[in-house]
Design a protein around this motif. Structure first.
Motif, PDB file in Angstrom:
ATOM      1  N   GLU A  13      19.442  45.475  17.184  1.00  0.00           N
ATOM      2  CA  GLU A  13      18.537  46.388  17.719  1.00  0.00           C
ATOM      3  C   GLU A  13      17.039  45.910  17.505  1.00  0.00           C
ATOM      4  O   GLU A  13      16.217  46.002  18.247  1.00  0.00           O
ATOM      5  N   ILE A  21      10.754  49.338  21.179  1.00  0.00           N
ATOM      6  CA  ILE A  21      11.202  50.505  20.692  1.00  0.00           C
ATOM      7  C   ILE A  21       9.988  51.201  19.992  1.00  0.00           C
ATOM      8  O   ILE A  21       9.841  52.483  20.314  1.00  0.00           O
ATOM      9  N   TYR A  32      17.192  56.402  21.453  1.00  0.00           N
ATOM     10  CA  TYR A  32      18.536  56.146  20.368  1.00  0.00           C
ATOM     11  C   TYR A  32      19.399  54.923  20.326  1.00  0.00           C
ATOM     12  O   TYR A  32      18.868  53.931  21.077  1.00  0.00           O
ATOM     13  N   VAL A  33      19.767  54.680  19.230  1.00  0.00           N
ATOM     14  CA  VAL A  33      20.464  53.495  18.920  1.00  0.00           C
ATOM     15  C   VAL A  33      22.048  53.687  18.534  1.00  0.00           C
ATOM     16  O   VAL A  33      22.177  54.636  17.974  1.00  0.00           O
ATOM     17  N   SER A  59      15.207  51.853   8.424  1.00  0.00           N
ATOM     18  CA  SER A  59      14.696  51.344   9.312  1.00  0.00           C
ATOM     19  C   SER A  59      14.448  52.059  10.609  1.00  0.00           C
ATOM     20  O   SER A  59      13.239  52.170  11.351  1.00  0.00           O
ATOM     21  N   HIS A  60      15.379  52.878  11.228  1.00  0.00           N
ATOM     22  CA  HIS A  60      15.256  53.535  12.395  1.00  0.00           C
ATOM     23  C   HIS A  60      14.251  54.833  12.186  1.00  0.00           C
ATOM     24  O   HIS A  60      13.604  55.265  13.033  1.00  0.00           O
ATOM     25  N   LYS A  61      14.556  55.343  10.817  1.00  0.00           N
ATOM     26  CA  LYS A  61      13.553  56.359  10.621  1.00  0.00           C
ATOM     27  C   LYS A  61      12.242  56.006  10.579  1.00  0.00           C
ATOM     28  O   LYS A  61      11.277  56.777  10.991  1.00  0.00           O
ATOM     29  N   ILE A  65      13.105  56.519  15.576  1.00  0.00           N
ATOM     30  CA  ILE A  65      14.175  56.639  16.552  1.00  0.00           C
ATOM     31  C   ILE A  65      14.846  58.029  16.199  1.00  0.00           C
ATOM     32  O   ILE A  65      15.116  58.494  14.999  1.00  0.00           O
ATOM     33  N   THR A  68      20.840  57.705  15.402  1.00  0.00           N
ATOM     34  CA  THR A  68      21.523  56.418  15.271  1.00  0.00           C
ATOM     35  C   THR A  68      23.312  56.879  15.424  1.00  0.00           C
ATOM     36  O   THR A  68      23.605  57.580  14.707  1.00  0.00           O
TER      37      THR A  68
END
Length: 221
Positions: A13, A21, A32-33, A59-61, A65, A68
């Motif tokens: 992603e 993103i 969302y992932v 990474s998403h934080k 995002i 997950t």
């Protein structure tokens, strides 16, 4: 607007959609992932799997995002899972999130997991539901999209570009969390290669950096 990025493996992603993103998040959209697979303990050390999961979450934080979703199908063994089970789980994520925009891996990628995830997601985004997904794009993944047998049936031909000049540094930083996946240049899964591809895609449209996509479907209402 809700945006869903479907990734066969954690880090796909970021490789394919990381800058976009960041752009969506800054513009106030909900991203969302869905990570479809996780490494099977029989093939990958447990501590490495736990570290990869933690890397993805951090990474998403960092990118902002919203959530997950890990579906926990076995990586590299996805072809052994009944297709209807994969379809059902991905479809349930789509029904829950109700995204307007969905990003999927390119069906012509070398890794069979990518092809399967692409096909299963396409089942879930069919325009037959009350909630219509307005845009579907496929993204490229370094070391998968460019390494398959060259053939007209699987070539990645981008027709949509997102200017990520303002977000390239954020994409690189988001990818830097994945220490278990990164390696040294000239390997394509290196920070230098990721930056180089973004600059190449950017030069195609006259900007400093971009991400390229294939428009699969767009519905104008």
């Amino acid at each position: 607007m809700n945006v869903l990025v479907v990734a066969p493996h954690a880090d796909d992603e970021i490789l394919g959609v990381g800058g976009t993103i960041a752009k969506y998040v800054e513009e106030g959209h909900n991203v969302y992932v869905c990570v479809v697979t996780s490494g099977h303990p029989s093939m990958f050390p447990k501590d490495v799997l736990e570290k990869l999961r933690a890397e993805a979450i951090e990474s998403h934080k960092f990118l902002g995002i919203i959530d997950t979703i890990f579906l926990e199908f076995p990586a590299v063994m996805l072809s052994e899972i009944p297709k209807h089970e994969i379809n059902a789980k991905i479809n349930s994520v789509i029904d829950e999130i109700k995204p307007e925009v969905v990003f999927i891996p390119h069906y012509g990628d070398m890794h069979l997991d990518h092809y399967i995830v692409s096909q299963s997601t396409m089942v879930g985004v069919r325009p037959i539901k009350e909630h219509k997904i307005l845009e579907v794009y496929s993204y490229e993944t370094l070391s998968e999209t460019e390494w398959n047998v060259p053939h007209v049936s699987n070539v990645f031909i981008p027709n949509t570009y997102v200017d990520i000049a303002t977000y390239l540094d954020k994409k690189i930083e988001a990818m830097s969390y994945f220490t278990t996946q990164l390696t040294d240049f000239p390997h394509p899964r290196s920070l230098e290669a990721i930056e180089s591809l973004a600059k190449l895609r950017g030069s195609t449209i006259g900007v400093r950096a971009a991400e390229a996509f294939c428009l699969v479907r767009r519905i104008v209402i």
